[in-house]
Design a protein around this motif. Structure first.
Motif, mmCIF file in Angstrom:
data_model
loop_
_atom_site.group_PDB
_atom_site.id
_atom_site.type_symbol
_atom_site.label_atom_id
_atom_site.label_comp_id
_atom_site.label_asym_id
_atom_site.label_seq_id
_atom_site.Cartn_x
_atom_site.Cartn_y
_atom_site.Cartn_z
ATOM 1 N N ALA A 78 0.810 -1.222 0.000
ATOM 2 C CA ALA A 78 0.000 0.000 0.000
ATOM 3 C C ALA A 78 0.842 1.270 0.000
ATOM 4 C CB ALA A 78 -0.931 0.010 1.206
ATOM 5 N N GLY A 79 2.083 1.179 0.502
ATOM 6 C CA GLY A 79 2.906 2.381 0.587
ATOM 7 C C GLY A 79 3.996 2.249 1.627
ATOM 8 N N VAL A 80 4.029 3.216 2.552
ATOM 9 C CA VAL A 80 5.070 3.270 3.579
ATOM 10 C C VAL A 80 4.419 3.320 4.946
ATOM 11 C CG1 VAL A 80 6.989 4.620 4.497
ATOM 12 C CG2 VAL A 80 6.687 4.431 2.031
ATOM 13 N N ARG A 81 4.766 2.361 5.799
ATOM 14 C CA ARG A 81 4.280 2.316 7.180
ATOM 15 C C ARG A 81 5.427 2.647 8.123
ATOM 16 N NH1 ARG A 81 -1.123 2.741 7.084
ATOM 17 N NH2 ARG A 81 -2.082 1.183 5.753
ATOM 18 N N LYS A 82 5.066 3.092 9.323
ATOM 19 C CA LYS A 82 6.046 3.439 10.355
ATOM 20 C C LYS A 82 5.699 2.674 11.630
ATOM 21 C CE LYS A 82 6.716 8.104 8.518
ATOM 22 N NZ LYS A 82 8.074 8.056 8.080
ATOM 23 N N PRO A 83 6.143 1.423 11.728
ATOM 24 C CA PRO A 83 5.825 0.650 12.938
ATOM 25 C C PRO A 83 6.418 1.299 14.179
ATOM 26 C CG PRO A 83 6.881 -0.734 11.273
ATOM 27 C CD PRO A 83 6.966 0.681 10.801
ATOM 28 N N ASP A 84 5.773 1.074 15.306
ATOM 29 C CA ASP A 84 6.269 1.637 16.553
ATOM 30 C C ASP A 84 7.576 0.975 16.979
ATOM 31 O OD1 ASP A 84 4.182 3.530 17.000
ATOM 32 O OD2 ASP A 84 2.872 1.860 17.512
ATOM 33 N N VAL A 85 7.670 -0.341 16.818
ATOM 34 C CA VAL A 85 8.874 -1.084 17.181
ATOM 35 C C VAL A 85 9.026 -2.229 16.187
ATOM 36 C CG1 VAL A 85 10.031 -2.450 18.980
ATOM 37 C CG2 VAL A 85 8.528 -0.565 19.644
ATOM 38 N N PHE A 86 10.267 -2.529 15.802
ATOM 39 C CA PHE A 86 10.482 -3.691 14.943
ATOM 40 C C PHE A 86 11.882 -4.251 15.154
ATOM 41 C CE2 PHE A 86 11.512 -0.011 12.342
ATOM 42 C CZ PHE A 86 12.720 -0.355 11.750
ATOM 43 N N VAL A 87 12.057 -5.488 14.682
ATOM 44 C CA VAL A 87 13.331 -6.186 14.828
ATOM 45 C C VAL A 87 13.801 -6.630 13.449
ATOM 46 C CG1 VAL A 87 14.488 -8.205 15.822
ATOM 47 C CG2 VAL A 87 12.720 -7.014 17.142
ATOM 48 N N VAL A 88 15.076 -6.360 13.160
ATOM 49 C CA VAL A 88 15.731 -6.838 11.947
ATOM 50 C C VAL A 88 17.057 -7.476 12.370
ATOM 51 C CG1 VAL A 88 14.708 -5.090 10.425
ATOM 52 C CG2 VAL A 88 16.904 -4.627 11.512
ATOM 53 N N SER A 89 17.671 -8.223 11.456
ATOM 54 C CA SER A 89 18.987 -8.769 11.771
ATOM 55 C C SER A 89 19.997 -7.630 11.831
ATOM 56 C CB SER A 89 19.415 -9.809 10.724
ATOM 57 O OG SER A 89 19.782 -9.145 9.528
ATOM 58 N N ARG A 90 21.064 -7.841 12.546
ATOM 59 C CA ARG A 90 22.096 -6.807 12.668
ATOM 60 C C ARG A 90 22.709 -6.500 11.301
ATOM 61 N NH1 ARG A 90 25.038 -8.388 17.282
ATOM 62 N NH2 ARG A 90 23.428 -7.376 18.492
ATOM 63 N N ASP A 91 22.859 -7.521 10.440
ATOM 64 C CA ASP A 91 23.415 -7.298 9.103
ATOM 65 C C ASP A 91 22.531 -6.372 8.278
ATOM 66 O OD1 ASP A 91 25.655 -8.824 9.569
ATOM 67 O OD2 ASP A 91 24.860 -10.630 8.621
#
Length: 195
Positions: A78-91
């Motif tokens: 749909a576009g661009v969202r701004k989650p309050d908190v998220f987790v990604v890998s360090r890489d």
């Protein structure tokens, strides 16, 4: 919502989102429309507390993960969202930081996304319905919804082949634990505590 972009009646683009003034307000872009995200001290405090809890758990587990929060962007159909908190890998986080031109994360980058629900706002419907479908469509494995009223409650959703399924609801005063994307445990009451 009032807008200072070139065409006040939409539809809007990523360029319009980027042109929004830096006045402390946050916007998402979905289906060509800019939506101002509600925010208050209680909401922002809960997001910060959840981020701290997840960061501490990732450090304790020596997980190769990065916990982030606003103002990072996530691209959805749909576009661009701004989650309050998220987790990604360090890489993934390191690559984004080093590129300096990358402004959004994509579905495969994200391991967990959490939204703090703002009741009685248009954002509530987005968090409970629209984003459930969008985040599932881009393959985010875990989606947490945090309700603060009347007492903090956590709803844990897990991605299956047919979309998200509710795994657990945990109220303030109860203990929650999960092993993925790294071991984490807490009482949702901590999200409204002051330290």
């Amino acid at each position: 919502m009032t807008s200072t972009v070139g065409h006040p009646h939409g539809p809007y683009t990523l360029y319009d989102l980027d042109a929004m003034p830096e006045d402390g307000r946050r916007y998402e872009l979905a289906d060509g429309w800019l939506t101002e995200l509600p925010g208050d001290l209680w909401h922002d405090h809960a997001a910060e507390r959840l981020k701290e809890i997840l960061k501490a758990a990732a450090r304790h587990a020596d997980a190769d993960m990065h916990v982030a929060g606003i103002p990072q962007d996530v691209t959805t159909p749909a576009g661009v969202r701004k989650p309050d908190v998220f987790v990604v890998s360090r890489d993934v986080a390191r690559t984004a930081l080093e590129s300096r031109t990358r402004r959004t994360y994509y579905g495969p980058d994200l391991l967990l996304v959490s939204e703090i629900v703002s009741p009685r706002t248009g954002s509530e419907v987005n968090d409970r319905v629209t984003k459930v479908n969008e985040y599932a469509a881009i393959g985010i494995p875990h989606y947490w919804l945090v309700d603060l009223e009347p007492r903090p409650k956590l709803t844990v959703l897990e991605l299956t082949e047919s979309g998200y399924r509710m795994v657990r609801k945990v109220k303030a005063g109860e203990s929650f634990s999960m092993e993925v994307p790294f071991p984490v445990g807490f009482d949702p009451a901590r999200l409204s505590e002051m330290e």
